[in-house]
Design a protein around this motif. Sequence first.
Motif, PDB file in Angstrom:
ATOM      1  N   ASP A 126       1.256  -1.409  -0.242  1.00  0.00           N
ATOM      2  CA  ASP A 126       0.043  -0.123   0.012  1.00  0.00           C
ATOM      3  C   ASP A 126       0.518   1.135  -0.287  1.00  0.00           C
ATOM      4  N   ASP A 127       0.682   1.781  -0.653  1.00  0.00           N
ATOM      5  CA  ASP A 127       1.147   3.782  -0.860  1.00  0.00           C
ATOM      6  C   ASP A 127       1.136   4.259   0.601  1.00  0.00           C
ATOM      7  N   SER A 128      -0.207   3.973   1.482  1.00  0.00           N
ATOM      8  CA  SER A 128      -0.453   4.519   2.028  1.00  0.00           C
ATOM      9  C   SER A 128       0.404   4.462   3.687  1.00  0.00           C
ATOM     10  N   TRP A 129       0.887   5.663   4.072  1.00  0.00           N
ATOM     11  CA  TRP A 129       2.015   5.572   5.403  1.00  0.00           C
ATOM     12  C   TRP A 129       1.028   4.935   6.508  1.00  0.00           C
ATOM     13  N   ARG A 130      -0.430   5.591   6.958  1.00  0.00           N
ATOM     14  CA  ARG A 130      -1.591   5.553   7.504  1.00  0.00           C
ATOM     15  C   ARG A 130      -1.949   3.619   7.409  1.00  0.00           C
ATOM     16  N   GLU A 131      -1.566   3.521   6.095  1.00  0.00           N
ATOM     17  CA  GLU A 131      -2.194   1.835   6.366  1.00  0.00           C
ATOM     18  C   GLU A 131      -1.220   0.951   6.722  1.00  0.00           C
ATOM     19  N   ARG A 132       0.069   1.511   5.990  1.00  0.00           N
ATOM     20  CA  ARG A 132       1.041   0.514   6.540  1.00  0.00           C
ATOM     21  C   ARG A 132       1.547   0.550   8.021  1.00  0.00           C
ATOM     22  N   GLU A 133       1.715   1.943   8.530  1.00  0.00           N
ATOM     23  CA  GLU A 133       1.431   1.866  10.159  1.00  0.00           C
ATOM     24  C   GLU A 133       0.615   0.981  10.632  1.00  0.00           C
ATOM     25  N   GLN A 134      -0.934   1.108  10.726  1.00  0.00           N
ATOM     26  CA  GLN A 134      -1.431   0.232  11.174  1.00  0.00           C
ATOM     27  C   GLN A 134      -1.535  -1.345  11.255  1.00  0.00           C
ATOM     28  N   ALA A 135      -0.872  -1.224   9.656  1.00  0.00           N
ATOM     29  CA  ALA A 135      -0.926  -2.842   9.678  1.00  0.00           C
ATOM     30  C   ALA A 135       0.447  -3.680  10.293  1.00  0.00           C
ATOM     31  N   LEU A 136       1.525  -2.715  10.711  1.00  0.00           N
ATOM     32  CA  LEU A 136       2.821  -3.254  11.112  1.00  0.00           C
ATOM     33  C   LEU A 136       2.816  -3.604  12.731  1.00  0.00           C
ATOM     34  N   HIS A 137       1.647  -2.231  13.403  1.00  0.00           N
ATOM     35  CA  HIS A 137       1.618  -2.615  14.728  1.00  0.00           C
ATOM     36  C   HIS A 137       0.952  -3.743  15.135  1.00  0.00           C
ATOM     37  N   MET A 138       0.156  -4.551  13.598  1.00  0.00           N
ATOM     38  CA  MET A 138      -0.615  -5.813  13.884  1.00  0.00           C
ATOM     39  C   MET A 138       0.117  -6.984  13.722  1.00  0.00           C
ATOM     40  N   ASN A 139       1.456  -6.909  13.351  1.00  0.00           N
ATOM     41  CA  ASN A 139       2.184  -7.590  13.090  1.00  0.00           C
ATOM     42  C   ASN A 139       1.968  -8.837  11.353  1.00  0.00           C
ATOM     43  N   ILE A 140       1.236  -7.452  10.303  1.00  0.00           N
ATOM     44  CA  ILE A 140       1.355  -7.512   9.661  1.00  0.00           C
ATOM     45  C   ILE A 140       2.612  -7.438   8.479  1.00  0.00           C
ATOM     46  N   HIS A 141       2.913  -8.201   7.792  1.00  0.00           N
ATOM     47  CA  HIS A 141       4.532  -7.899   6.673  1.00  0.00           C
ATOM     48  C   HIS A 141       3.401  -6.328   6.369  1.00  0.00           C
ATOM     49  N   ALA A 142       3.826  -4.929   5.984  1.00  0.00           N
ATOM     50  CA  ALA A 142       3.156  -4.311   4.787  1.00  0.00           C
ATOM     51  C   ALA A 142       4.293  -3.507   4.656  1.00  0.00           C
ATOM     52  N   VAL A 143       4.500  -3.506   3.389  1.00  0.00           N
ATOM     53  CA  VAL A 143       5.535  -2.125   2.605  1.00  0.00           C
ATOM     54  C   VAL A 143       5.263  -1.802   1.553  1.00  0.00           C
ATOM     55  N   THR A 144       6.231  -1.246   0.848  1.00  0.00           N
ATOM     56  CA  THR A 144       5.310   0.455  -0.155  1.00  0.00           C
ATOM     57  C   THR A 144       5.354  -0.642  -1.629  1.00  0.00           C
TER      58      THR A 144
END
Length: 151
Positions: A126-144
């Motif tokens: 996802d390009d959205s920092w907010r979406e990635r940040e939320q996912a990372l806090h839930m232990n989901i591997h999120a990348v740009t």
Amino acid sequence: MPKYKVIFVDFDDTLCVHTEYLNNKYKQFLFCDPETMCEKIYRSSLVNHILLTKLTQLKNEYNAHVILISSANSLLLDAKKHWCMQHCPDLFDQFISSSIELTKANIILSYCTHEHLNEREVLFVDDSWREREQALHMNIHAVTPQEIMLS
């Protein structure tokens, strides 16, 4: 890159790169058929071909399930599906819409629970920092998208 069983991909400015600001543009076309809506809203948008190529490689290499996840109502999601069928017909296995109440990260966690997957077996692009940040806090591997494109 670890092996992923499922790859969730955002639509707007991740796979479909907009060359003009689309905020509220879709509202005037909500009751058009998906093909017309797609043409009116996304006609000047560009396909992120590098990301598309990388996602196709990952899908084939890992035999991964690829899911489009996008903030959209059902009518707009139909237009996005139509765009995907035109530009990447073999990539997506499923299409999911998120909302303010049901975020992308929450949907991904629910999917993991339902499919008996560990969050680390899922990749979220996802390009959205907010979406990635939320996912990372839930232990989901999120990348740009860029991280995938450069891998």
